[in-house]
Design a protein around this motif. Structure first.
Motif, PDB file in Angstrom:
ATOM      1  N   ALA A 274      -1.984  -1.778  -4.011  1.00  0.00           N
ATOM      2  CA  ALA A 274      -2.011  -3.187  -3.619  1.00  0.00           C
ATOM      3  C   ALA A 274      -2.074  -3.272  -2.096  1.00  0.00           C
ATOM      4  N   ARG A 275      -2.417  -4.448  -1.600  1.00  0.00           N
ATOM      5  CA  ARG A 275      -2.448  -4.688  -0.160  1.00  0.00           C
ATOM      6  C   ARG A 275      -1.425  -5.774   0.169  1.00  0.00           C
ATOM      7  N   VAL A 276      -0.602  -5.506   1.173  1.00  0.00           N
ATOM      8  CA  VAL A 276       0.396  -6.481   1.614  1.00  0.00           C
ATOM      9  C   VAL A 276      -0.176  -7.234   2.803  1.00  0.00           C
ATOM     10  N   LYS A 285      -0.561  -0.814   2.755  1.00  0.00           N
ATOM     11  CA  LYS A 285      -0.964  -0.469   1.410  1.00  0.00           C
ATOM     12  C   LYS A 285       0.295  -0.114   0.630  1.00  0.00           C
ATOM     13  N   ALA A 286       0.304  -0.424  -0.663  1.00  0.00           N
ATOM     14  CA  ALA A 286       1.527  -0.235  -1.436  1.00  0.00           C
ATOM     15  C   ALA A 286       1.186   0.055  -2.888  1.00  0.00           C
ATOM     16  N   LEU A 287       2.129   0.719  -3.582  1.00  0.00           N
ATOM     17  CA  LEU A 287       2.006   1.012  -5.011  1.00  0.00           C
ATOM     18  C   LEU A 287       2.930   0.096  -5.791  1.00  0.00           C
ATOM     19  N   MET A 288       2.433  -0.411  -6.920  1.00  0.00           N
ATOM     20  CA  MET A 288       3.230  -1.278  -7.778  1.00  0.00           C
ATOM     21  C   MET A 288       4.135  -0.444  -8.664  1.00  0.00           C
ATOM     22  N   GLY A 289       5.307  -1.000  -8.977  1.00  0.00           N
ATOM     23  CA  GLY A 289       6.237  -0.316  -9.860  1.00  0.00           C
ATOM     24  C   GLY A 289       7.343  -1.249 -10.283  1.00  0.00           C
ATOM     25  N   LYS A 290       8.379  -0.691 -10.912  1.00  0.00           N
ATOM     26  CA  LYS A 290       9.526  -1.488 -11.357  1.00  0.00           C
ATOM     27  C   LYS A 290      10.814  -0.812 -10.932  1.00  0.00           C
ATOM     28  N   ARG A 291      11.819  -1.632 -10.597  1.00  0.00           N
ATOM     29  CA  ARG A 291      13.140  -1.121 -10.264  1.00  0.00           C
ATOM     30  C   ARG A 291      13.942  -0.927 -11.545  1.00  0.00           C
ATOM     31  N   ASN A 292      15.130  -0.337 -11.402  1.00  0.00           N
ATOM     32  CA  ASN A 292      15.962  -0.065 -12.575  1.00  0.00           C
ATOM     33  C   ASN A 292      16.387  -1.338 -13.298  1.00  0.00           C
ATOM     34  N   ASN A 293      16.459  -2.458 -12.541  1.00  0.00           N
ATOM     35  CA  ASN A 293      16.854  -3.721 -13.183  1.00  0.00           C
ATOM     36  C   ASN A 293      15.689  -4.439 -13.842  1.00  0.00           C
ATOM     37  N   ASN A 295      12.922  -5.548 -12.369  1.00  0.00           N
ATOM     38  CA  ASN A 295      12.127  -6.379 -11.467  1.00  0.00           C
ATOM     39  C   ASN A 295      10.921  -5.601 -10.941  1.00  0.00           C
ATOM     40  N   THR A 296       9.804  -6.297 -10.822  1.00  0.00           N
ATOM     41  CA  THR A 296       8.606  -5.685 -10.258  1.00  0.00           C
ATOM     42  C   THR A 296       8.796  -5.479  -8.765  1.00  0.00           C
ATOM     43  N   ALA A 297       8.326  -4.357  -8.245  1.00  0.00           N
ATOM     44  CA  ALA A 297       8.487  -4.039  -6.837  1.00  0.00           C
ATOM     45  C   ALA A 297       7.256  -3.294  -6.350  1.00  0.00           C
ATOM     46  N   ILE A 298       7.166  -3.149  -5.040  1.00  0.00           N
ATOM     47  CA  ILE A 298       6.092  -2.360  -4.443  1.00  0.00           C
ATOM     48  C   ILE A 298       6.710  -1.348  -3.477  1.00  0.00           C
ATOM     49  N   ARG A 299       6.056  -0.206  -3.320  1.00  0.00           N
ATOM     50  CA  ARG A 299       6.507   0.802  -2.368  1.00  0.00           C
ATOM     51  C   ARG A 299       5.433   0.965  -1.295  1.00  0.00           C
ATOM     52  N   ILE A 300       5.822   0.743  -0.047  1.00  0.00           N
ATOM     53  CA  ILE A 300       4.875   0.858   1.053  1.00  0.00           C
ATOM     54  C   ILE A 300       4.428   2.313   1.183  1.00  0.00           C
ATOM     55  N   THR A 301       3.118   2.512   1.212  1.00  0.00           N
ATOM     56  CA  THR A 301       2.583   3.875   1.314  1.00  0.00           C
ATOM     57  C   THR A 301       1.862   4.131   2.635  1.00  0.00           C
ATOM     58  N   GLU A 302       1.334   3.079   3.248  1.00  0.00           N
ATOM     59  CA  GLU A 302       0.550   3.298   4.464  1.00  0.00           C
ATOM     60  C   GLU A 302       0.475   2.000   5.262  1.00  0.00           C
ATOM     61  N   ARG A 303       0.578   2.128   6.576  1.00  0.00           N
ATOM     62  CA  ARG A 303       0.393   0.977   7.459  1.00  0.00           C
ATOM     63  C   ARG A 303      -1.097   0.815   7.764  1.00  0.00           C
ATOM     64  N   ILE A 304      -1.587  -0.396   7.686  1.00  0.00           N
ATOM     65  CA  ILE A 304      -2.977  -0.679   7.999  1.00  0.00           C
ATOM     66  C   ILE A 304      -3.066  -1.094   9.453  1.00  0.00           C
ATOM     67  N   GLU A 305      -3.711  -0.289  10.269  1.00  0.00           N
ATOM     68  CA  GLU A 305      -3.830  -0.579  11.683  1.00  0.00           C
ATOM     69  C   GLU A 305      -4.814  -1.729  11.898  1.00  0.00           C
ATOM     70  N   ALA A 306      -4.488  -2.598  12.860  1.00  0.00           N
ATOM     71  CA  ALA A 306      -5.364  -3.730  13.168  1.00  0.00           C
ATOM     72  C   ALA A 306      -6.662  -3.225  13.769  1.00  0.00           C
ATOM     73  N   GLU A 307      -7.767  -3.846  13.366  1.00  0.00           N
ATOM     74  CA  GLU A 307      -9.057  -3.443  13.903  1.00  0.00           C
ATOM     75  C   GLU A 307      -9.175  -3.888  15.347  1.00  0.00           C
TER      76      GLU A 307
END
Length: 317
Positions: A274-276, A285-293, A295-307
Motif C-alpha cells: 500500500a502507499r501512505v 510504502k507499507a504492507l497490510m496486515g492484522k494485529r492480535n486484536n 484490527n487492520t494495520a499497516i507496517r511501514i517498509t520504505e520511505r518515498i523520497e520527494a521528487e
C-alpha cells in the motif's frame, strides 16, 4: 448603521476624550513596540499549547495593549476572576495575570473531561479550593509561555507565586502607577473568556531599552527559543494519513451498473504494498496486515523520497 449622536452626547464624549488626554499627560512614558510583538506571539503560543490540556481547539488573540493606571486596569477586569501574582527575578516588580471566570472555569471543566455547553452559569461568586487549584495550574501554563515570549528580548526568570481572588490583594504596584496591560480573548468550547497580563511600567526598567526598539531576538547560549517553539508546535500538529491499497480505472458505465453486493476485482496479490499519502504527497510504502486484536494495520517498509523540482522537464541543479 451609524448612530446619530445628539449634541449633548457629542459634548459628553468630547469631554471624556479631553479628560483622558489630561490624565495620560501626567505620565512620562514611551510606548514599547516590542510588547505588541510579544503579545501576538503569546496569543499564538496559547493557541498551540492550551489544546494539549483541554482537548479542544483554542483560539487566542491579542485584543489590545494599553498603558493605563493600575487602578483602572483592575477596574476593567470582570468579576469574579482569578489573579495570579508572578514573581520575575530580572524585573523590578511582579506581574499580574488576571483570568476571568469564563476562561478559567471552562478550561477546568475541559481538563476534567467535561463538555461545556451554553453560557457559564454559577450560583456563587466564591471559588472552591479545587477551582483555585486548577486556576494555579492554568496560571503556571500562562507563566511559562509568557517567559518564553519575553525570551526574544531577554531571559527573565518567572514563577507563579500565588493565586488570589480579591483584586485589592492583587495590586502589583501603586494604584496610580502606570502599567502595560495586554488583554487576550480566548475562545474554546463555544465560549470566549478573557485573560489580562498586567506589567508595571517601572518593572520593565531593566529591559526597557530592548522593548523600545523592534528586533527579533539575539542568539544566546540556549539557542533560538523561537526555533524550539516552532519545532514543538509542528510536532504537536495533527495530520491526516491515507493508506491507498491500489487505484484502478473503470468505464463510467460499469460504475453506473453497480448494485449492492457487487464484487470488484482489484487485480492485486495479498502481499501487494500500500502507499501512505499525506496532503496528496506519497510518504511511505507499507504492507497490510492484522494485529492480535483483529484490527487492520499497516507496517511501514520504505520511505518515498520527494521528487526533485524540475523546470520544463529538466532537473534543477
Amino acid at each position: 448603521m451609524n448612530k446619530i449622536m445628539t449634541p449633548e452626547e457629542i459634548a459628553e464624549n468630547g469631554k471624556g476624550v479631553i479628560d483622558e488626554i489630561i490624565r495620560m499627560s501626567d505620565f512620562n512614558f514611551d510606548r514599547l513596540p516590542m510588547l505588541d510583538i510579544i503579545g501576538e506571539r503569546l496569543a499564538d503560543a496559547l493557541t498551540a499549547v492550551l489544546p494539549d490540556v483541554t482537548g479542544v481547539i483554542v483560539e487566542a488573540s491579542l485584543n489590545s495593549l494599553d498603558y493605563l493606571p493600575m487602578a483602572q486596569a483592575i477596574d476593567g477586569i470582570s468579576m469574579p476572576s482569578f489573579f495570579g501574582i508572578v514573581e520575575a527575578n530580572h524585573l523590578n516588580g511582579a506581574i499580574l495575570l488576571a483570568l476571568d471566570s469564563t476562561f478559567a472555569l471552562t478550561t477546568m471543566e475541559l481538563m476534567l473531561g467535561g463538555s461545556p455547553k451554553g453560557e457559564l452559569k454559577r450560583q456563587s461568586e466564591e471559588f472552591t479550593a479545587i477551582e483555585r487549584g486548577f486556576a494555579r495550574r492554568i496560571g503556571d501554563i500562562l507563566t511559562v509561555e509568557l517567559r518564553r515570549c519575553l525570551a526574544m528580548v531577554a531571559d527573565v526568570d518567572m514563577e507563579l507565586d500565588r493565586i488570589e481572588t480579591d483584586p485589592d490583594s492583587s495590586m502589583v504596584t501603586q494604584p496610580t502607577s502606570l502599567v502595560c496591560r495586554m488583554r487576550f480573548a480566548v475562545a474554546l468550547a463555544g465560549r470566549t473568556g478573557m485573560f489580562d497580563a498586567i506589567i508595571p511600567y517601572d518593572a520593565l526598567e531593566p529591559i526597557r531599552p530592548k522593548l523600545g526598539k523592534i528586533h527579533y531576538g539575539e542568539p544566546n547560549e540556549d539557542g533560538s527559543p523561537w526555533k524550539d517553539q516552532l519545532t514543538g508546535q509542528i510536532e504537536r500538529s495533527v495530520v491526516e494519513l491515507e493508506a491507498v491499497l491500489t487505484e484502478i480505472e473503470l468505464p463510467i458505465q460499469t460504475l453506473l451498473n453497480w448494485k449492492p453486493g457487487e464484487t470488484v476485482n482489484l487485480w492485486i496479490e495479498e502481499d501487494h504494498e500500500a502507499r501512505v499519502i499525506c496532503a496528496e504527497t506519497e510518504m511511505f510504502k507499507a504492507l497490510m496486515g492484522k494485529r492480535n486484536n483483529g484490527n487492520t494495520a499497516i507496517r511501514i517498509t520504505e520511505r518515498i523520497e520527494a521528487e526533485e523540482e524540475t523546470d520544463h522537464g529538466r532537473d534543477i541543479d
